[in-house]
Design an enzyme around this catalytic site. Structure first.
Site, PDB file in Angstrom:
ATOM      1  N   HIS A 109     -14.874   6.069   3.129  1.00  8.18           N
ATOM      2  CA  HIS A 109     -13.555   5.434   3.061  1.00  8.18           C
ATOM      3  C   HIS A 109     -12.516   6.213   3.870  1.00  8.18           C
ATOM      4  CE1 HIS A 109      -9.510   5.567   1.178  1.00  8.18           C
ATOM      5  NE2 HIS A 109      -9.555   4.309   1.573  1.00  8.18           N
ATOM      6  N   HIS A 122     -11.547  -2.292   3.455  1.00  2.55           N
ATOM      7  CA  HIS A 122     -11.514  -2.242   1.993  1.00  2.55           C
ATOM      8  C   HIS A 122     -12.351  -3.324   1.340  1.00  2.55           C
ATOM      9  CE1 HIS A 122      -9.377   1.143   0.380  1.00  2.55           C
ATOM     10  NE2 HIS A 122      -8.799   1.209   1.579  1.00  2.55           N
ATOM     11  N   HIS A 169       0.827  -1.208   0.000  1.00  4.81           N
ATOM     12  CA  HIS A 169       0.000   0.000   0.000  1.00  4.81           C
ATOM     13  C   HIS A 169       0.859   1.254   0.000  1.00  4.81           C
ATOM     14  CE1 HIS A 169      -3.137   2.824   1.514  1.00  4.81           C
ATOM     15  NE2 HIS A 169      -3.808   2.172   0.604  1.00  4.81           N
ATOM     16  N   PHE A 200      -1.767   6.809   4.742  1.00  4.89           N
ATOM     17  CA  PHE A 200      -1.598   5.788   3.706  1.00  4.89           C
ATOM     18  C   PHE A 200      -0.343   4.939   3.903  1.00  4.89           C
ATOM     19  CE2 PHE A 200      -4.165   8.467   0.515  1.00  4.89           C
ATOM     20  CZ  PHE A 200      -5.324   7.797   0.861  1.00  4.89           C
TER      21      PHE A 200
HETATM   22 CU1  C2O Z   1      -5.362   2.843  -0.316  1.00  2.00          CU
HETATM   23 CU2  C2O Z   1      -8.053   3.013   2.060  1.00  2.00          CU
HETATM   24  O1  C2O Z   1      -6.592   3.401   1.076  1.00  2.00           O
END
Ligand code: C2O
Length: 644
Positions: A352, A386, A175, A373
């Site tokens: 989100h 996610h 990520h 992030f």
């Molecule tokens: Cu790539 Cu919820 O972030």
């Protein structure tokens, strides 16, 4: 600029520096991390690029006129999808613009291990006998056998060595590499530009593939290819808290009667969470602005459902608005000079981001883990979060069919379809995967167990005002957005600002096929900060209920702009982006379809001091995403950052 003092924390800088790529183009330096403020927007369009790559050179590179990166196999200089580099070595340390990188306690060496030097091969789906079924985490938390298996699977990854691409650390860092400047667009002819998978139409497909491989990897280690990740069912009032399995720490009793001491297997627990939110009864705030608001759980749930409706329906009206704006190779994700550079989708910008921030520990220097992030992938709950975001992509399409909304479809442009990422698969083979291959989860071998979606019927409503809001605003001196001194608009930390924005009246025939949006473009902000403002339309507030107290369940509250802090290379912390909100239903409800302007109020919530908004306008959007008519009153015509 606010003072920047962070408490000192034990730093656990990773010692794995073997992957740090030391080539001619070294990582941007940290010198001068304090020089940037939103106000002092530096308009030199290449200020964030190493001087080595001037626009002239870049054009030559793209046209294949010279240099290492000839464009021989690029189909067209206009429109090249973003593609992750072939080699695992083509990765840069996710050089942080965290003000003090020593406090990035998860470490910034985010490159994958060079387990194999072979070029990635196109991924082929294995045959699937039985679909993997992802279920709601709040229900699975009661299934001791599942929890035990899941914990064991994560624990195995946590114990793998650092040079194994399957290790938890390496999975988490994927990520960071894809969002903190680990990769460049070199394969597409732009070796100087970073790849960024947020704030655009890459968001949903990238994260789908990311979860896909993690799920397959866990299944592989558990020797169970039916293993499926759980989903955090936050769109259902029963699932709005952090699922218990990620928190609870007492022994569990398996169905066979065996007692497992969970203190030995706490692999789903993450110490870097907000401890006030990691309580079984704390309700996720879909509109979280960094501070807890004092409302009852029921009120919070109502607000959440209204916001959910908005993100899935009124503000997610077409492909672009739901999935995010287009990015293709050549677009600099960290530029601030392109008009409408990128647009995060409604869900990405909404629940989100709020959930990331809400779960992360606000006392940590960078909101670790979920609040940033670079570190988010370290928290196991990230993948459950996610998974629900991913499920919402399916739900959005299904809902479109159900409600007869033609805009709820995947992008069909080649730049989207052929955008690709590279992962180590469950057999540690480096594979390349494409957006076009992830549009159907059944083809990918998994499905979601259905769950209630009460938000579908929670359309926020408003009623017509007794007074003429527009007239009164004009009498009170509210300016029109076209007035020469209004744009660009610079926000302050706390004071709401109102402007009048023109629109064209809608006829009943147009209304059927069009949707009206209020758009904010060229929003410039410091990407290291959490930034949030709310947008209210046609409600000036009253004494008893000032405009900054209007809650998100009200029809006039059309949405929020929110950005999670992220790091992108250390040179320049300014970002430019845009956001759009649907207002069709609000105008219908308030019988304001025949007015020629709307009253737009921006309510700063957090991090807004010095945030600049370059353009505000009302757009009419057709279902297919075509812009029919646009009253574009963006004052500054931003220079085009794409060099060809
Ligand atoms: Cu790539 Cu919820 O972030």
């Amino acid at each position: 600029m606010a003072s920047l003092s962070f408490s000192t924390l034990p730093t656990s800088t990773t010692t794995n520096t073997t992957n740090k790529r030391l080539l001619t183009q070294s990582s941007p330096s940290h010198s001068n991390p304090f020089k940037v403020s939103c106000k002092a927007a530096d308009d030199n369009e290449n200020s964030d690029l190493p001087p080595k790559y001037s626009s002239f050179e870049r054009r030559n590179l793209l046209l294949g006129l010279g240099g290492l990166y000839g464009a021989a196999n690029i189909p067209s200089a206009f429109g090249v999808p973003i593609e992750a580099p072939d080699s695992a070595a083509s990765c840069f340390e996710a050089f942080s613009s965290v003000r003090n990188p020593k406090e990035a306690l998860r470490g910034l060496a985010c490159c994958p291990p060079i387990y194999s030097k072979a070029a990635p091969v196109p991924y082929v789906f294995p045959t699937v006998d039985k679909l993997r079924e992802r279920k709601p985490a709040h229900l699975l938390s009661k299934d001791a056998d599942y929890v035990e298996q899941f914990r064991a699977g994560i624990q195995i990854l946590k114990e793998l060595p650092d040079d194994d691409p399957h290790s938890w650390k390496n999975q988490a860092k994927i990520h960071c590499a894809y969002c903190n400047g680990g990769y460049r667009q070199e394969k597409s002819g732009f070796p100087d530009l970073e790849i960024q998978v947020h704030n655009s139409w890459l968001f949903l497909p990238f994260h789908r593939w990311y979860l896909y491989f993690l799920e397959k990897i866990i299944g592989k280690h558990l020797k169970d290819d039916t293993f499926a990740l759980p989903y955090w069912n936050w769109d259902n009032p029963e699932g709005m808290s952090i699922p218990l399995m990620y928190e609870v720490n007492d022994p569990i009793k398996l169905s066979g009667g065996e007692i497992v001491d969970k203190t030995k297997i706490r692999s789903l627990y993450d110490p870097f969470r907000d401890q006030f939110h990691a309580k079984p009864k704390a309700i996720l705030d879909f509109n979280y602005g960094g501070q807890d608001v004092e409302i009852t759980p029921e009120e919070q749930m109502n607000i959440n459902l209204a916001l959910m409706y908005r993100q899935m329906v009124s503000s997610g009206y077409n492909t672009r608005l739901f999935m995010g704006g287009e990015v293709k190779a050549g677009v600099n994700p960290i530029s601030q000079n392109v008009k409408d550079l990128s647009l995060g989708g409604s869900l990405e910008n909404g629940v989100h981001t709020a959930a990331h921030r809400w779960v992360g520990n606000r006392r940590m220097p960078n909101g670790e883990d979920m609040g940033n992030f670079y570190s988010a992938g370290f928290d196991p709950v990230f993948y459950a979060h996610h998974a629900n975001v991913d499920r919402m992509w399916n739900v959005w399409k299904a809902l479109g069919k159900k409600l007869g909304k033609p805009g709820h479809v995947d992008p069909t442009k080649p730049d989207w379809e052929n955008a690709s990422y590279v992962f180590y698969d469950e057999n540690r083979v480096r594979v390349r995967v494409y957006n076009k291959d992830c549009v159907d989860t059944q083809t990918m071998g998994y499905t979601y167990q259905p769950s209630k979606t009460p938000w579908v019927s929670r359309r926020p409503t408003a009623s017509p005002s007794k007074v003429n809001i527009i007239e009164r605003a004009m009498n009170n001196g509210v300016k029109k957005v076209e007035d020469p001194d209004v744009l660009p608009l610079t926000l302050t930390e706390k004071t709401p600002v109102s402007v009048l924005v023109s629109r064209s009246k809608t006829s009943p025939e147009d209304k059927k096929k069009e949707n009206e949006m209020v758009c904010f473009s060229g929003i410039k902000y410091d990407c290291e900060k959490f930034v949030r403002f709310n947008v209210i339309v046609n409600d000036p507030g009253e004494k008893q209920k000032p405009v900054d107290k209007i809650n998100a369940a009200a029809g006039q509250f059309v949405g929020s702009f929110a950005q999670l802090p992220h790091n992108h290379g250390g040179v320049d912390m300014k970002m430019s982006t845009s956001v759009e909100f649907g207002i069709t239903e609000l105008l219908e409800d308030t019988e304001a379809e025949q007015t020629d302007s709307i009253l737009v109020t921006i309510v700063p919530v957090i991090g807004c001091e010095g945030v600049i908004i370059t353009g505000i306008n009302v757009k009419v959007v057709k279902a297919e995403g075509e812009t029919e008519s646009e009253t574009d009153i963006t004052k500054t015509d931003l220079a085009d950052d794409i060099e060809f």
